[in-house]
Scaffold this motif. Structure first.
Motif, mmCIF file in Angstrom:
data_model
loop_
_atom_site.group_PDB
_atom_site.id
_atom_site.type_symbol
_atom_site.label_atom_id
_atom_site.label_comp_id
_atom_site.label_asym_id
_atom_site.label_seq_id
_atom_site.Cartn_x
_atom_site.Cartn_y
_atom_site.Cartn_z
ATOM 1 N N GLY A 99 0.792 -1.216 0.000
ATOM 2 C CA GLY A 99 0.000 0.000 0.000
ATOM 3 C C GLY A 99 0.824 1.266 0.000
ATOM 4 N N ARG A 100 1.225 1.714 1.195
ATOM 5 C CA ARG A 100 1.911 3.003 1.325
ATOM 6 C C ARG A 100 3.178 3.111 0.488
ATOM 7 N N ALA A 104 3.922 5.582 -2.770
ATOM 8 C CA ALA A 104 5.081 6.478 -2.829
ATOM 9 C C ALA A 104 5.949 6.176 -4.039
ATOM 10 N N LEU A 105 6.194 4.900 -4.288
ATOM 11 C CA LEU A 105 6.994 4.506 -5.454
ATOM 12 C C LEU A 105 6.336 4.982 -6.741
ATOM 13 N N GLY A 106 5.007 4.818 -6.828
ATOM 14 C CA GLY A 106 4.287 5.223 -8.027
ATOM 15 C C GLY A 106 4.408 6.714 -8.287
ATOM 16 N N PHE A 107 4.205 7.531 -7.254
ATOM 17 C CA PHE A 107 4.315 8.979 -7.418
ATOM 18 C C PHE A 107 5.753 9.400 -7.740
ATOM 19 N N PHE A 108 6.702 8.822 -7.009
ATOM 20 C CA PHE A 108 8.106 9.204 -7.207
ATOM 21 C C PHE A 108 8.541 8.914 -8.638
ATOM 22 N N ILE A 185 1.951 7.708 8.122
ATOM 23 C CA ILE A 185 0.878 7.680 7.129
ATOM 24 C C ILE A 185 -0.061 6.520 7.442
ATOM 25 N N ASP A 186 -1.368 6.738 7.323
ATOM 26 C CA ASP A 186 -2.341 5.680 7.569
ATOM 27 C C ASP A 186 -2.148 4.536 6.588
ATOM 28 N N ASP A 187 -2.421 3.335 7.053
ATOM 29 C CA ASP A 187 -2.295 2.141 6.226
ATOM 30 C C ASP A 187 -3.557 1.977 5.371
ATOM 31 N N ASP A 201 -3.220 11.301 -1.466
ATOM 32 C CA ASP A 201 -2.871 12.710 -1.613
ATOM 33 C C ASP A 201 -1.804 13.132 -0.603
ATOM 34 N N ASP A 202 -1.853 12.556 0.600
ATOM 35 C CA ASP A 202 -0.831 12.830 1.609
ATOM 36 C C ASP A 202 0.530 12.331 1.124
ATOM 37 N N VAL A 203 0.538 11.133 0.560
ATOM 38 C CA VAL A 203 1.774 10.559 0.033
ATOM 39 C C VAL A 203 2.328 11.439 -1.088
#
Length: 220
Positions: A99-100, A104-108, A185-187, A201-203
């Motif tokens: 998940g988290r 993050a990997l996807g956005f980065f 960050i929430d799971d 969106d937080d990520v």
């Protein structure tokens, strides 16, 4: 190499042995002049074994093993000084790598393009990426459906300039000289797509801030 691989993996089907031999040939070509047959085989087979016990899709295992072995060999080459291109390397870690850390990997990867390198891993890798996370990212035009949960290895952690941890606690590895950040960050596990959106969106905000700190230009 083919004979060696066949001898090493008598526990595999003929099709799996053939797939691994093909993967080994590709890796040997990619890392020619850096790593030889023994290293390629060792990384490929240990990568295969990482997924074999928990996978329900055995025919897909050789491909997963090849992808993971390639990442590990790239990391080792950086650690040993064989490959230094000046790009920052970031490793995102959480518990299940479902998940988290995948968000993050996807956005980065999407935002940095070829200007930086990102990897991800988990302390207790799951069997698949959270479908709600996949759907939430698809809403932003980012496809993480082909990603897969995987463990971290020493060479991957040591190759990272920044290690971002998200919920793996004491299980997260620590190496001297590496920059660490812990993101609270929430799971997304067990949550609907609507509930995952604010996590997504937080990520994204955190990833954008990290890229800015690293001096990586964002064009999207």
């Amino acid at each position: 190499m083919a004979d060696s691989l066949t001898t090493l993996r008598k526990d595999l089907s003929v099709d799996q042995q053939l797939a691994l031999r093909t993967a080994a040939s590709r890796l040997l070509t990619e890392f020619a002049g850096t790593y030889g047959v023994e290293t390629i085989e060792r990384f490929l087979h240990t990568s295969y074994d990482q997924f074999a016990s928990g996978s329900s899709v055995p025919n897909y295992l050789p491909l997963l093993a090849e992808r993971f072995a390639r990442q590990r060999l790239q990391a080792l080459a950086r650690v040993e000084g064989h490959h230094r291109d000046g790009r920052p390397v970031v490793l995102f870690l959480c518990t299940h790598n479902a998940g988290r850390s995948q968000l993050a990997l996807g956005f980065f990867t999407h935002l940095a393009g070829e200007a930086a390198v990102a990897w991800s891993g988990g302390s207790e890798p799951g069997t698949g990426v959270n479908p709600a996370a996949v759907a939430a990212m698809a809403e932003r035009g980012i496809d993480i459906s082909t990603e897969y949960p995987k463990p971290w290895t020493d060479e991957v952690v040591r190759a990272a300039d920044v290690v971002v941890t998200m919920g793996c606690g004491d299980a997260c590895p620590v190496f001297p000289g590496t920059r660490y950040e812990n993101w609270e960050i929430d799971d997304p596990a067990g949550r609907s797509v609507a509930e995952v959106r604010p996590i997504r969106d937080d990520v994204e905000r955190r990833v954008r801030r990290l890229l800015d700190q690293l001096g990586v230009p964002v064009t999207r």
